[in-house]
Design a protein around this motif. Structure first.
Motif: not given
Length: 663
Positions: A119-134, A295-304
């Motif tokens: 999730m820290g790599d926005k490119m990989r994260a977008k490709a990953h979630v798109a592959g899971h239907g998001v 649309f999915f933008m990103e995931m923050n892997t921490r407390l906000q």
């Protein structure tokens, strides 16, 4: 490695400021020993005082202290802690810290390394979630892409678009580009910020949605397959891609329970697909014109930062929510112990971030000392803060000082309570955005819940056109400042002698005494870059809080504050003499830094010819960059180098006219 939370004898908090204080409070409530870390700039900070133990990391710069994984781990080993809580920012999304903790047998209070890296790599994260239907926003970017390749990709994505660092988050480095002509500068700026902030200058380009709304979903997952969402937050009120005001629930989602559940399920799918554990936030963009699409933008892997509004509206099986406690339980290997049906939302909560910045000078970062402080309280009010009277605020870290949140039975009550809380807040000794926050809450669009990420920008444009000053205190402020600076001031008392009664040498008094009709003394005051000669009243008008700051005084009222400096005769004389050799109407030949900070780029060299308006250097402070422009045409002499710390008002460059000019 997992441990029962009851076996967490001590936890190191690898952060500073209000989030460190907030984590330490939960540790105290749970009876867990807390260990703070600090830089030289934070030796006397509140989080250091609160903790059971504290360890110095290094010098003030973050890379020598809070971003130094080796120093953090050395502190953790020295104090024999069982876990490390990273807070947010700094190392909170660092796979290096998580990996180092695992190697040392210390629990990292956060998700697994693989989830952080994904999730820290926005490119990989977008490709990953798109592959899971998001659904994802159209965009492009791969590691190692050159500027030329990104330019080709940008043409395919279409303008306007956003240039974003692939690593990191929080809006740092993001650049809005309206057309192809603006792309080269945006790429250069984004790469420079990404390298400095994340150590990775990989970029991506992404379509910019019209009137977008930023809505995020809080998720919580354990290591036993349990994943729940805790409602949504609206974070559309942003400036320069940084959140300013957040609330829960979203006015857009409102009572649409179907939309809430669809967004919540999508967020849970994202977390589950990534093998996520702990507290995380899945961020979506929603077009205000088509709210049913997100649309999915990103995931923050921490407390906000904005987690308090979720805690204020959310209960679990009837109990108040503490997200830090939940983080610790998951990190200790415990199951959630509740289901989605146990999560309930009640009322409305809104949070405002208090920043050390001056809205009336383009939100330039502000430094100084908190000479006077009063933080609000009352029904439904929550303050997350590390401030204390006498606290120095430097340019070394993020300008956020505190967060003020309000809960109400409905949105209108929450808005009203937050406005009153801001009005009751007093911070003198440095500029803040408190008055601006009140103006923002009073905007009709905000009251109606018609939000989007461009609202603040439009509001600021209107204020600029009308000359509106957010920190204006009213016409009584000038005489109040004059009276406070004159009566009892060191230079006045030394020159004038005792004020009451006759003086043996009336002719040498400088308090305005003269034969005939009384004429009050006058002093020159400077505020917000403007000067005015002000008669001194016998008494200061009432209704202001005040704090003395050398030759200046700070006044505050209703959340607004301003600094009034006395300009002495010798200063005026020196300025007059300096102008004698300058052509009439010509700009000053010095290029000065408008804020304290660090020189990050110097784009010209001594001896170069420059033209008025040309960039000569860039200064950075509190995660904000400001370009310094040549004031006149001529030959430049540079007085600072990249990496140099600079003071506010320091001369960075001097420009001499070309030979034969100016004579």
């Amino acid at each position: 490695m997992t441990k029962s939370m009851s076996r967490f004898g001590s936890v190191l908090v690898a952060n500073r400021g209000e989030i460190a204080c907030r984590v330490i409070r939960t540790l105290q409530a749970l009876g867990i020993r807390s260990v703070a870390v600090f830089s030289d700039a934070d030796r006397d900070a509140l989080h250091v005082r609160m903790a059971d133990a504290a360890v110095r990391l290094g010098a003030a710069p973050a890379r020598e202290s809070y971003l130094n994984v080796a120093a953090v781990m050395a502190a953790a080993r020295a104090e024999r802690v069982d876990a490390v809580h990273p807070g947010y920012g700094f190392l909170s999304e660092s796979p290096e810290l998580a990996r180092a903790c695992a190697e040392a047998g210390i629990v990292f209070v956060g998700p697994p390394v693989a989830a952080i890296e994904l999730m820290g790599d926005k490119m990989r994260a977008k490709a990953h979630v798109a592959g899971h239907g998001v659904a994802v926003i159209p965009g492009a970017g791969e590691p190692g892409m050159s500027d030329a390749e990104l330019a080709v990709a940008a043409d395919a994505v279409g303008y306007p678009l956003i240039v974003k660092p692939s690593a990191g988050g929080g809006g740092k480095g993001m650049q809005l580009v309206d057309d192809a002509a603006g792309l080269p500068d945006a790429l250069a700026t984004a790469r420079r910020i990404a390298r400095a902030a994340f150590g990775d200058d990989a970029l991506l380009v992404e379509r910019f949605l019209s009137r977008p709304r930023h809505i995020e979903v809080q998720v919580l997952a354990d290591a036993h397959g349990g994943v729940v969402h805790l409602g949504e937050r609206e974070c559309s009120l942003q400036r320069r891609h940084q959140k300013v005001v957040e609330e829960s629930p979203s006015p857009l989602v409102g009572a649409d329970e179907g939309l809430r559940q669809r967004m919540g399920l999508a967020a849970c799918d994202v977390a589950r697909s990534a093998g996520y554990t702990g507290v995380g936030t899945v961020e979506f963009l929603v077009s205000a014109d088509r709210p049913e699409e997100f649309f999915f933008m990103e995931m923050n892997t921490r407390l906000q930062v904005e987690h308090p509004v979720t805690e204020l509206v959310c209960t679990i099986a009837g109990r108040p929510l503490d997200l830090v406690e939940q983080q610790l339980r998951v990190a200790a290997g415990e199951p959630l112990g509740f289901a989605q049906s146990d999560v309930a939302l009640s009322g409305h909560a809104i949070e405002a971030r208090v920043y050390a910045e001056d809205p009336d000078t383009g939100f330039l970062p502000s430094t100084g000392t908190a000479l006077s402080l009063r933080e609000p309280s009352g029904d439904g009010i929550r303050v997350d803060s590390a401030l204390y009277a006498g606290m120095p605020v430097t340019a070394d870290y993020d300008p956020m000082l505190s967060k003020i949140s309000a809960w109400g039975a409905d949105r209108a009550q929450a808005l009203g309570r937050l406005d009153r809380a801001l009005a009751d807040t007093l911070l003198l000794g440095l500029h803040s955005n408190i008055a601006f926050l009140r103006a923002l809450l009073a905007d009709p669009a905000v009251g109606a819940g018609e939000l989007d990420t461009g609202l603040i920008g439009r509001m600021l444009d209107d204020a600029h056109e009308t000359g509106h000053e957010f920190s204006a205190l009213g016409e009584e402020a000038l005489p109040a400042a004059a009276a406070l600076l004159w009566h009892g001031s060191p230079w006045n008392s030394a020159q004038a002698g005792p004020r009451p009664g006759p003086h043996p040498d009336l002719w040498h008094r400088r308090d305005g005494w003269r034969l005939g009709r009384h004429r009050p003394p006058e002093i020159m005051l400077e505020t917000s870059g403007m000067r005015q000669l002000v008669p001194v009243p016998e008494e200061a008008p009432h209704g202001f809080d005040a704090a003395r700051d050398g030759d200046a005084v700070w006044l505050g009222r209703g959340g607004a504050s301003a600094r009034f400096r006395r300009v002495h005769r010798h200063e005026l004389l020196a300025e007059t003499l300096a102008q004698l050799d300058r052509p009439k109407g010509a700009a000053a030949p010095e290029v000065r830094s408008p804020m304290p900070g660090t020189i990050v780029t110097v784009t010209v060299a001594s001896g170069d010819s420059v033209t008025a308006g040309q960039v000569v250097a860039t200064v950075e402070a509190m995660k904000m960059e400001h370009r310094l422009l040549a004031t006149v045409d001529g030959v430049v002499t540079i007085g600072a180098a990249e990496g140099d710390p600079v003071r506010q008002g320091q001369v960075i460059a001097t420009i001499a006219p070309h030979e034969g000019e100016g004579n």
